[in-house]
Design a protein around this motif. Sequence first.
Motif, short mmCIF file in Angstrom:
data_model
loop_
_atom_site.label_atom_id
_atom_site.label_comp_id
_atom_site.label_asym_id
_atom_site.label_seq_id
_atom_site.Cartn_x
_atom_site.Cartn_y
_atom_site.Cartn_z
N GLN A 168 6.53 -51.98 -6.79
CA GLN A 168 6.52 -50.53 -6.99
C GLN A 168 7.80 -49.87 -6.49
O GLN A 168 8.25 -48.87 -7.04
N THR A 169 8.41 -50.43 -5.44
CA THR A 169 9.68 -49.90 -4.95
C THR A 169 10.78 -50.14 -5.98
O THR A 169 11.64 -49.29 -6.18
N ASN A 170 10.72 -51.26 -6.67
CA ASN A 170 11.70 -51.58 -7.71
C ASN A 170 11.63 -50.60 -8.87
O ASN A 170 12.65 -50.28 -9.48
N ILE A 171 10.45 -50.10 -9.16
CA ILE A 171 10.25 -49.16 -10.26
C ILE A 171 10.74 -47.76 -9.90
O ILE A 171 11.23 -47.03 -10.76
N ASN A 172 10.65 -47.39 -8.63
CA ASN A 172 10.97 -46.04 -8.18
C ASN A 172 12.47 -45.75 -8.30
O ASN A 172 13.30 -46.46 -7.73
N GLU A 173 12.83 -44.70 -9.03
CA GLU A 173 14.23 -44.36 -9.25
C GLU A 173 14.88 -43.70 -8.04
O GLU A 173 16.10 -43.64 -7.97
#
Length: 133
Positions: free
Chosen positions: A78-83
């Motif tokens: 989910q951190t990878n998805i967060n811009e």
Amino acid sequence: MPLYEHVFLARQDLAQAQVDTLAENATKILTENGGKVVKTETWGLKSLAYKIAKNRKAHFVMLDVDAPAPAIAELERQTNINEDVIRFMTIRVDEHENGPSAMMKRGDRDRDRDRDRDRGPRGGGRGRDEDGE
């Protein structure tokens, strides 16, 4: 459960409240997946050594985590998805540090150095000995 340290860098144009919300979201992800956050440290807005995604500065946040591996995997996904997060790193540790981290201690040392710098030069000479060498 294994112990981890998770550090993430948030974009420089975010307000501190938004950075705090990112940390709360990470805590929520971990607790929903059977883990817990032992300690959260916000290191503040710091300059980067080089530009990352057009950012010269970033908000640094560290989480001391006690969680199973699947919870860490979900947090990283989910951190990878967060811009708003430009970089993150999670490492496994044998034990968490007691008290403030080295970055928090370093901040105290920097404030002391700045205070000393404001006092003026130390000593009263030209920086050379009497022979001019």
